[in-house]
Design a protein around this motif. Sequence first.
Motif, mmCIF file in Angstrom:
data_model
loop_
_atom_site.group_PDB
_atom_site.id
_atom_site.type_symbol
_atom_site.label_atom_id
_atom_site.label_comp_id
_atom_site.label_asym_id
_atom_site.label_seq_id
_atom_site.Cartn_x
_atom_site.Cartn_y
_atom_site.Cartn_z
ATOM 1 N N LEU A 49 -81.396 -3.666 33.718
ATOM 2 C CA LEU A 49 -80.130 -3.222 33.131
ATOM 3 C C LEU A 49 -79.058 -4.304 33.209
ATOM 4 O O LEU A 49 -78.262 -4.473 32.290
ATOM 5 N N LYS A 50 -79.071 -5.054 34.292
ATOM 6 C CA LYS A 50 -78.122 -6.159 34.449
ATOM 7 C C LYS A 50 -78.433 -7.280 33.462
ATOM 8 O O LYS A 50 -77.536 -7.813 32.813
ATOM 9 N N LYS A 51 -79.697 -7.621 33.329
ATOM 10 C CA LYS A 51 -80.118 -8.662 32.388
ATOM 11 C C LYS A 51 -79.690 -8.306 30.965
ATOM 12 O O LYS A 51 -79.266 -9.166 30.203
ATOM 13 N N LEU A 54 -75.824 -4.163 30.635
ATOM 14 C CA LEU A 54 -75.301 -2.804 30.722
ATOM 15 C C LEU A 54 -74.574 -2.537 32.032
ATOM 16 O O LEU A 54 -73.666 -1.710 32.088
ATOM 17 N N ILE A 55 -74.990 -3.234 33.080
ATOM 18 C CA ILE A 55 -74.303 -3.117 34.363
ATOM 19 C C ILE A 55 -74.025 -4.523 34.889
ATOM 20 O O ILE A 55 -74.635 -5.491 34.455
ATOM 21 N N ILE A 56 -73.087 -4.588 35.817
ATOM 22 C CA ILE A 56 -72.773 -5.850 36.491
ATOM 23 C C ILE A 56 -72.937 -5.637 37.987
ATOM 24 O O ILE A 56 -72.961 -4.501 38.460
ATOM 25 N N SER A 57 -73.035 -6.730 38.712
ATOM 26 C CA SER A 57 -73.232 -6.623 40.156
ATOM 27 C C SER A 57 -72.216 -7.457 40.906
ATOM 28 O O SER A 57 -71.598 -8.360 40.349
ATOM 29 N N ASP A 72 -67.305 5.169 27.383
ATOM 30 C CA ASP A 72 -67.473 5.684 26.018
ATOM 31 C C ASP A 72 -68.140 4.677 25.083
ATOM 32 O O ASP A 72 -68.438 4.979 23.938
ATOM 33 N N LYS A 73 -68.413 3.486 25.579
ATOM 34 C CA LYS A 73 -69.046 2.434 24.772
ATOM 35 C C LYS A 73 -70.545 2.286 25.071
ATOM 36 O O LYS A 73 -71.255 1.599 24.352
ATOM 37 N N VAL A 74 -71.024 2.909 26.127
ATOM 38 C CA VAL A 74 -72.427 2.780 26.529
ATOM 39 C C VAL A 74 -73.164 4.065 26.173
ATOM 40 O O VAL A 74 -72.802 5.140 26.647
ATOM 41 N N THR A 75 -74.199 3.927 25.330
ATOM 42 C CA THR A 75 -74.950 5.114 24.917
ATOM 43 C C THR A 75 -76.226 5.271 25.737
ATOM 44 O O THR A 75 -76.754 4.292 26.291
ATOM 45 N N ILE A 76 -76.707 6.483 25.756
ATOM 46 C CA ILE A 76 -77.978 6.770 26.418
ATOM 47 C C ILE A 76 -79.098 5.995 25.717
ATOM 48 O O ILE A 76 -80.025 5.514 26.357
ATOM 49 N N GLY A 77 -78.976 5.833 24.409
ATOM 50 C CA GLY A 77 -79.957 5.059 23.658
ATOM 51 C C GLY A 77 -80.045 3.624 24.143
ATOM 52 O O GLY A 77 -81.143 3.075 24.287
ATOM 53 N N GLN A 78 -78.906 2.998 24.392
ATOM 54 C CA GLN A 78 -78.910 1.613 24.892
ATOM 55 C C GLN A 78 -79.636 1.531 26.234
ATOM 56 O O GLN A 78 -80.409 0.600 26.479
ATOM 57 N N ILE A 79 -79.355 2.472 27.091
ATOM 58 C CA ILE A 79 -79.957 2.472 28.430
ATOM 59 C C ILE A 79 -81.463 2.673 28.331
ATOM 60 O O ILE A 79 -82.245 1.930 28.934
ATOM 61 N N LEU A 80 -81.878 3.675 27.558
ATOM 62 C CA LEU A 80 -83.305 3.955 27.446
ATOM 63 C C LEU A 80 -84.059 2.808 26.775
ATOM 64 O O LEU A 80 -85.167 2.466 27.187
ATOM 65 N N ARG A 81 -83.474 2.190 25.758
ATOM 66 C CA ARG A 81 -84.150 1.061 25.106
ATOM 67 C C ARG A 81 -84.259 -0.138 26.040
ATOM 68 O O ARG A 81 -85.246 -0.869 26.006
ATOM 69 N N SER A 82 -83.258 -0.328 26.890
ATOM 70 C CA SER A 82 -83.304 -1.405 27.867
ATOM 71 C C SER A 82 -84.481 -1.204 28.822
ATOM 72 O O SER A 82 -85.197 -2.139 29.145
ATOM 73 N N LEU A 83 -84.684 0.024 29.234
ATOM 74 C CA LEU A 83 -85.709 0.336 30.219
ATOM 75 C C LEU A 83 -87.089 0.588 29.621
ATOM 76 O O LEU A 83 -88.100 0.232 30.219
ATOM 77 N N GLU A 84 -87.121 1.220 28.452
ATOM 78 C CA GLU A 84 -88.386 1.672 27.869
ATOM 79 C C GLU A 84 -88.846 0.862 26.660
ATOM 80 O O GLU A 84 -89.998 0.943 26.271
ATOM 81 N N GLY A 85 -87.926 0.143 26.018
ATOM 82 C CA GLY A 85 -88.248 -0.488 24.750
ATOM 83 C C GLY A 85 -87.885 0.457 23.614
ATOM 84 O O GLY A 85 -87.141 1.414 23.798
#
Length: 133
Positions: A49-51, A54-57, A72-85
């Motif tokens: 997610l950091k790469k 989507l998140i910072i450390s 409000d700018k981060v969608t569930i789709g972005q997160i799932l695609r980052s993790l799942e493709g």
Amino acid sequence: MKLSTRGRYGLRAVCYIAENQNKGFIPVSEISEKLNLSENYLEQLVRILKKDGLIISSRGPKGGYKINSDLDKVTIGQILRSLEGDMTTSECVSGKYICNDKCDAYDLFTKLDYLINSAIDSITLENIVKHEI
């Protein structure tokens, strides 16, 4: 379509970070403890997610992770695609497998893909935090 543990656990972790954003950086140890998930596995997921931005450390005693932009700018789709493709119901629709002839179900798979992606792209972290889904 079924989410793997990567998608489920990663999404849960990001939602936890978003819900606690006002605390600052959230350590993986806290996420692991609160969600009863493996700390080692979470470390792998937050790296992805950091790469993908989507998140910072932050390092150090008050270090951890937080969302990289407004909720409000981060969608569930972005997160799932980052993790799942790609989020798809069939390899033929995604272009990973080319059929010689389109079967009768191709249009159905295409429609399902569109509906699934539209749905996950319409839900933001803000919606999750505010329980607006």
